[in-house]
Write a protein that holds these residues in place. Structure first.
Motif, mmCIF file in Angstrom:
data_model
loop_
_atom_site.group_PDB
_atom_site.id
_atom_site.type_symbol
_atom_site.label_atom_id
_atom_site.label_comp_id
_atom_site.label_asym_id
_atom_site.label_seq_id
_atom_site.Cartn_x
_atom_site.Cartn_y
_atom_site.Cartn_z
ATOM 1 N N PRO A 11 0.831 11.617 -6.733
ATOM 2 C CA PRO A 11 0.345 10.255 -6.483
ATOM 3 C C PRO A 11 -1.122 10.197 -6.067
ATOM 4 O O PRO A 11 -1.705 9.135 -5.999
ATOM 5 N N GLU A 12 -1.720 11.363 -5.773
ATOM 6 C CA GLU A 12 -3.060 11.349 -5.208
ATOM 7 C C GLU A 12 -4.113 10.829 -6.191
ATOM 8 O O GLU A 12 -5.046 10.137 -5.798
ATOM 9 N N ILE A 13 -3.981 11.185 -7.468
ATOM 10 C CA ILE A 13 -4.973 10.778 -8.470
ATOM 11 C C ILE A 13 -4.281 9.930 -9.539
ATOM 12 O O ILE A 13 -3.420 10.425 -10.260
ATOM 13 N N GLU A 14 -4.644 8.664 -9.615
ATOM 14 C CA GLU A 14 -4.098 7.774 -10.629
ATOM 15 C C GLU A 14 -5.000 7.761 -11.856
ATOM 16 O O GLU A 14 -6.197 8.071 -11.777
ATOM 17 N N LYS A 15 -4.420 7.386 -12.974
ATOM 18 C CA LYS A 15 -5.165 7.402 -14.225
ATOM 19 C C LYS A 15 -6.382 6.484 -14.163
ATOM 20 O O LYS A 15 -7.432 6.777 -14.736
ATOM 21 N N ALA A 66 0.837 -1.198 0.000
ATOM 22 C CA ALA A 66 0.000 0.000 0.000
ATOM 23 C C ALA A 66 0.870 1.245 0.000
ATOM 24 O O ALA A 66 1.889 1.312 0.704
ATOM 25 N N ARG A 67 0.458 2.224 -0.810
ATOM 26 C CA ARG A 67 1.205 3.469 -0.852
ATOM 27 C C ARG A 67 0.953 4.262 0.425
ATOM 28 O O ARG A 67 -0.183 4.338 0.913
ATOM 29 N N GLU A 68 1.986 4.833 0.964
ATOM 30 C CA GLU A 68 1.840 5.633 2.177
ATOM 31 C C GLU A 68 1.246 6.984 1.827
ATOM 32 O O GLU A 68 1.724 7.672 0.922
ATOM 33 N N PHE A 69 0.166 7.371 2.522
ATOM 34 C CA PHE A 69 -0.495 8.635 2.243
ATOM 35 C C PHE A 69 0.372 9.812 2.690
ATOM 36 O O PHE A 69 1.101 9.736 3.682
ATOM 37 N N THR A 70 0.252 10.909 1.943
ATOM 38 C CA THR A 70 0.875 12.149 2.381
ATOM 39 C C THR A 70 0.064 12.721 3.536
ATOM 40 O O THR A 70 -1.069 12.306 3.801
ATOM 41 N N ASP A 71 0.627 13.702 4.216
ATOM 42 C CA ASP A 71 -0.097 14.334 5.321
ATOM 43 C C ASP A 71 -1.408 14.946 4.827
ATOM 44 O O ASP A 71 -2.441 14.860 5.503
ATOM 45 N N GLU A 72 -1.354 15.561 3.644
ATOM 46 C CA GLU A 72 -2.558 16.198 3.089
ATOM 47 C C GLU A 72 -3.631 15.160 2.788
ATOM 48 O O GLU A 72 -4.821 15.375 3.059
ATOM 49 N N GLU A 73 -3.232 14.019 2.219
ATOM 50 C CA GLU A 73 -4.198 12.962 1.924
ATOM 51 C C GLU A 73 -4.819 12.411 3.198
ATOM 52 O O GLU A 73 -6.042 12.199 3.267
ATOM 53 N N LEU A 74 -3.999 12.155 4.179
ATOM 54 C CA LEU A 74 -4.496 11.591 5.431
ATOM 55 C C LEU A 74 -5.505 12.527 6.083
ATOM 56 O O LEU A 74 -6.588 12.100 6.512
#
Length: 392
Positions: A237-241, A77-85
């Protein structure tokens, strides 16, 4: 005698104990080797190029194609950024709140228009007698509108210029939502254009929207140049295709969804910076992709994947069909209001037609409550037609 007997026994023993016989080498059947090679090759090909049809999938497992991917260890699993979390926590908390419906609950009708609204008289007829169940908000991007209906007077909000295809269109939508959310009684929010008209009486539309717990946001996957072809890898990395979606901008959403749209900065900023006409040779239209992608990633089960506003793209032009005065008949209205299947067509060479039923609380019902695009010269015919609407 003993000596001779001993000699014979010794000779026999020598023959028995003599060196190993010369046997021909064992030859493994070639067909077994070839079979093993073919099976190995088949499995490698099936792994690299998994079958697409359900029939082919069931050759491997009764569970279908997904079983092939089950052979592989799960991807880390990709580690979320602070903003994503932070965004995920806020969105989850808002979505878990329960809607508060009461006799005071209202629908916010939000009009996105360049100036005056040509169908105010029609909307006045639609609203009349239902005071206390609706609110009106007008975002005029070019000139101050002149209002002819009491329901629209003093309902203009602070507006900025809107340019088609740019993020300013999304900004205007979010601005309308922010103003409408200030009224705690507003529980459902409908975005309409200056060319939109209602297809039913107020009671039908009010019950349709208030008694369902989903939002009507158009959303589908288009692998073609006007869909995923507009995606930019700068959104990673937040939005993948694979999560990039498309849909019409005309939405109807419940309060919780309106709140997370206004609160969002993470995904909005990606579209603000990397979804615009001409960027990297792509013509990305923010208002066609931001909300569909946002809801597909944050609450895919909470949206209907179709809009309650009908638009006719059958002419296959850059703009939808324009309904003029001579087009306004009861037959046209009935044709639109009888549609109960949502249809999308991809923009690639396959022109794949995607169809699914319009489900309201699990029941297939007509899709559309509103329609566009109507010419101002159709007003008189629309007023006459509306007086004959029946409550469905």
């Amino acid at each position: 005698m003993k000596t001779g007997q001993a000699w014979r026994v010794g000779m026999a023993d020598m023959q028995i104990l003599s060196g190993p016989r010369h046997r021909p080498p064992l030859r493994r059947p070639m067909w077994i080797i070839i079979l093993v090679l073919l099976v190995t090759l088949f499995l490698i090909c099936a792994y690299m190029y998994p079958p697409q049809s359900s029939a082919a999938c069931y050759v491997f497992s009764s569970r279908g194609c997904i079983s092939i991917t089950d052979w592989l260890p799960p991807a880390p699993a990709r580690e979320f950024t602070d903003e994503e979390l932070a965004s995920h926590v806020v969105i989850k908390d808002i979505l878990n709140s329960h809607p508060i419906l009461s006799h005071k609950s209202k629908i916010a009708f939000m009009f996105l228009t360049p100036g005056s609204l040509p169908f105010e008289k029609l909307w006045e007829k639609f609203f009349h007698g239902h005071e206390g169940k609706f609110s009106v908000y007008v975002h005029a991007s070019k000139e101050k509108p002149v209002h002819v209906s009491r329901y629209f007077v003093n309902r203009d909000i602070r507006s900025d210029q809107v340019i088609w295809g740019k993020i300013s269109m999304v900004d205007a939508e979010r601005r309308l939502l922010a103003y409408a959310l200030q009224d705690p009684d507003n529980q459902h929010f409908v975005l309409l254009s200056d060319s939109c008209v209602p297809l039913h009486r107020f009671e039908y539309i009010y019950d349709y929207l208030m008694h369902t717990n989903i939002s009507f946001v158009d959303c589908f996957q288009d692998p073609g140049p006007h869909g995923n072809g507009r995606y930019s890898e700068h959104m990673l990395p937040e939005i993948e295709k694979k999560d990039f979606r498309k849909g019409a901008q005309w939405f109807s959403m419940k309060r919780q969804h309106a709140v997370i749209v206004v609160a969002d900065n993470l995904y909005y900023s990606k579209f603000r910076d990397y979804c615009k006409p001409g960027l990297e040779g792509r013509n990305c239209i923010a208002d066609e992709h931001y909300l569909p992608t946002f809801f597909h990633m944050t609450d895919p089960g909470g949206i209907a994947n179709w809009s309650v506003t009908h638009v006719d793209w059958s002419e296959r032009k850059w703009h939808p069909k324009l309904y003029r005065a001579q087009d306004i008949t009861e037959e046209v209205r009935m044709n639109i209001t009888s549609i109960d299947v949502s249809v999308h067509v991809t923009s690639d060479e396959k022109r794949e037609v995607q169809m699914w039923p319009c489900l309201w609380n699990g029941i297939q019902r007509p899709c559309y409550l509103f329609a566009r695009k109507f010419s101002p010269d159709a007003l008189d015919n629309l007023l006459h037609l509306f007086s004959n609407y029946t409550t469905v």
